[in-house]
Design a protein around this motif. Structure first.
Motif, mmCIF file in Angstrom:
data_model
loop_
_atom_site.group_PDB
_atom_site.id
_atom_site.type_symbol
_atom_site.label_atom_id
_atom_site.label_comp_id
_atom_site.label_asym_id
_atom_site.label_seq_id
_atom_site.Cartn_x
_atom_site.Cartn_y
_atom_site.Cartn_z
ATOM 1 N N GLY A 50 -3.903 -3.956 -9.051
ATOM 2 C CA GLY A 50 -4.511 -2.628 -9.069
ATOM 3 C C GLY A 50 -4.272 -1.849 -7.797
ATOM 4 O O GLY A 50 -3.927 -2.408 -6.754
ATOM 5 N N TRP A 51 -4.449 -0.550 -7.946
ATOM 6 C CA TRP A 51 -4.276 0.385 -6.835
ATOM 7 C C TRP A 51 -5.497 1.288 -6.737
ATOM 8 O O TRP A 51 -6.027 1.738 -7.743
ATOM 9 C CB TRP A 51 -3.047 1.272 -7.062
ATOM 10 C CG TRP A 51 -1.754 0.531 -7.103
ATOM 11 C CD1 TRP A 51 -0.909 0.284 -6.058
ATOM 12 C CD2 TRP A 51 -1.128 -0.062 -8.248
ATOM 13 N NE1 TRP A 51 0.191 -0.422 -6.487
ATOM 14 C CE2 TRP A 51 0.084 -0.647 -7.828
ATOM 15 C CE3 TRP A 51 -1.480 -0.165 -9.600
ATOM 16 C CZ2 TRP A 51 0.942 -1.311 -8.696
ATOM 17 C CZ3 TRP A 51 -0.629 -0.831 -10.466
ATOM 18 C CH2 TRP A 51 0.567 -1.394 -10.015
ATOM 19 N N THR A 52 -5.934 1.571 -5.513
ATOM 20 C CA THR A 52 -6.932 2.610 -5.295
ATOM 21 C C THR A 52 -6.166 3.910 -5.078
ATOM 22 O O THR A 52 -5.042 3.905 -4.566
ATOM 23 C CB THR A 52 -7.824 2.334 -4.067
ATOM 24 O OG1 THR A 52 -7.001 2.219 -2.916
ATOM 25 C CG2 THR A 52 -8.643 1.080 -4.247
ATOM 26 N N ILE A 53 -6.778 5.000 -5.476
ATOM 27 C CA ILE A 53 -6.132 6.295 -5.335
ATOM 28 C C ILE A 53 -6.853 7.039 -4.222
ATOM 29 O O ILE A 53 -8.047 7.315 -4.320
ATOM 30 C CB ILE A 53 -6.163 7.071 -6.659
ATOM 31 C CG1 ILE A 53 -5.445 6.253 -7.736
ATOM 32 C CG2 ILE A 53 -5.548 8.457 -6.485
ATOM 33 C CD1 ILE A 53 -5.648 6.743 -9.145
ATOM 34 N N ARG A 54 -6.115 7.285 -3.153
ATOM 35 C CA ARG A 54 -6.677 8.034 -2.022
ATOM 36 C C ARG A 54 -5.541 8.748 -1.292
ATOM 37 O O ARG A 54 -4.397 8.301 -1.339
ATOM 38 C CB ARG A 54 -7.470 7.124 -1.083
ATOM 39 C CG ARG A 54 -6.665 6.125 -0.333
ATOM 40 C CD ARG A 54 -7.535 5.284 0.626
ATOM 41 N NE ARG A 54 -6.708 4.413 1.402
ATOM 42 C CZ ARG A 54 -6.174 3.271 0.974
ATOM 43 N NH1 ARG A 54 -6.416 2.845 -0.233
ATOM 44 N NH2 ARG A 54 -5.399 2.554 1.774
ATOM 45 N N ASP A 55 -5.889 9.844 -0.678
ATOM 46 C CA ASP A 55 -4.908 10.634 0.078
ATOM 47 C C ASP A 55 -3.694 10.991 -0.774
ATOM 48 O O ASP A 55 -2.563 10.997 -0.292
ATOM 49 C CB ASP A 55 -4.465 9.890 1.350
ATOM 50 C CG ASP A 55 -5.632 9.559 2.266
ATOM 51 O OD1 ASP A 55 -6.568 10.381 2.339
ATOM 52 O OD2 ASP A 55 -5.623 8.481 2.888
ATOM 53 N N GLY A 56 -3.920 11.236 -2.071
ATOM 54 C CA GLY A 56 -2.858 11.702 -2.937
ATOM 55 C C GLY A 56 -1.859 10.664 -3.398
ATOM 56 O O GLY A 56 -0.794 11.014 -3.895
ATOM 57 N N TRP A 57 -2.202 9.356 -3.249
ATOM 58 C CA TRP A 57 -1.252 8.325 -3.664
ATOM 59 C C TRP A 57 -1.979 7.035 -4.056
ATOM 60 O O TRP A 57 -3.167 6.887 -3.832
ATOM 61 C CB TRP A 57 -0.242 8.046 -2.543
ATOM 62 C CG TRP A 57 0.933 7.258 -3.032
ATOM 63 C CD1 TRP A 57 1.288 6.007 -2.629
ATOM 64 C CD2 TRP A 57 1.885 7.633 -4.029
ATOM 65 N NE1 TRP A 57 2.409 5.592 -3.315
ATOM 66 C CE2 TRP A 57 2.799 6.578 -4.180
ATOM 67 C CE3 TRP A 57 2.052 8.777 -4.815
ATOM 68 C CZ2 TRP A 57 3.851 6.620 -5.085
ATOM 69 C CZ3 TRP A 57 3.105 8.813 -5.717
ATOM 70 C CH2 TRP A 57 3.996 7.749 -5.839
#
Length: 161
Positions: A110-117
């Protein structure tokens, strides 16, 4: 007067840039996941504190290149949520979880979405996120570190100008 706070409408340029990043991000996710049957789940908390979710099932093959979206409406909904999550002004937080059908048990990253990415999630946090609820019949997923996804710069200029 509404009891719910109003969401700020992002500007057209911000949405266009986020749409471009979404296409890049989805391409990177597909390449990172590789061959197989995959489910993408996106969960986001909006700035009005409501949660929104999206889910889509994909079948991928790399030789020859093949991408089958099992439900186009679900895919479009997830893509739209990812646009707003990457744009950021209407979302507090968001995560994208990819589950791959595998034997003996499914695998998840999984990926967290922050700072546009999209940034790889910590595997301990991911394990907490995908653990089945008590008394719910569900398969436990093996978690693994998500790959770092290459982020290309936003380009809004007309290449033909």
């Amino acid at each position: 007067m509404s009891a719910r706070p109003e969401l700020t409408h992002p500007g057209d340029d911000a949405i266009a840039a986020a749409m471009s990043r979404t296409l890049t991000a989805l391409s990177a996710v597909v390449q990172a996941l590789g061959d197989g049957e995959h489910t993408l789940n996106l969960v986001a908390q909006r700035t009005d504190n409501t949660f929104v979710t999206g889910r889509t099932d994909l079948s991928l093959g790399m030789a020859p290149l093949r991408l089958a979206v099992l439900d186009e409406e679900e895919f479009c909904a997830l893509r739209m949520l990812l646009v707003f999550a990457l744009e950021g002004s209407t979302m507090h937080s968001a995560v994208l979880i990819a589950t791959t059908a595998a034997e003996p048990s499914p695998r998840a990253c999984g990926w967290t979405i922050r700072d546009g990415w999209l940034h790889p999630m910590d595997t301990v946090e991911l394990q907490d996120a995908v653990i089945p609820c008590p008394d719910v019949a569900a398969i436990t997923r093996e978690v693994y570190p998500a790959p770092v996804l290459l982020q290309l710069p936003d380009t809004l200029e007309d290449p033909h100008a």
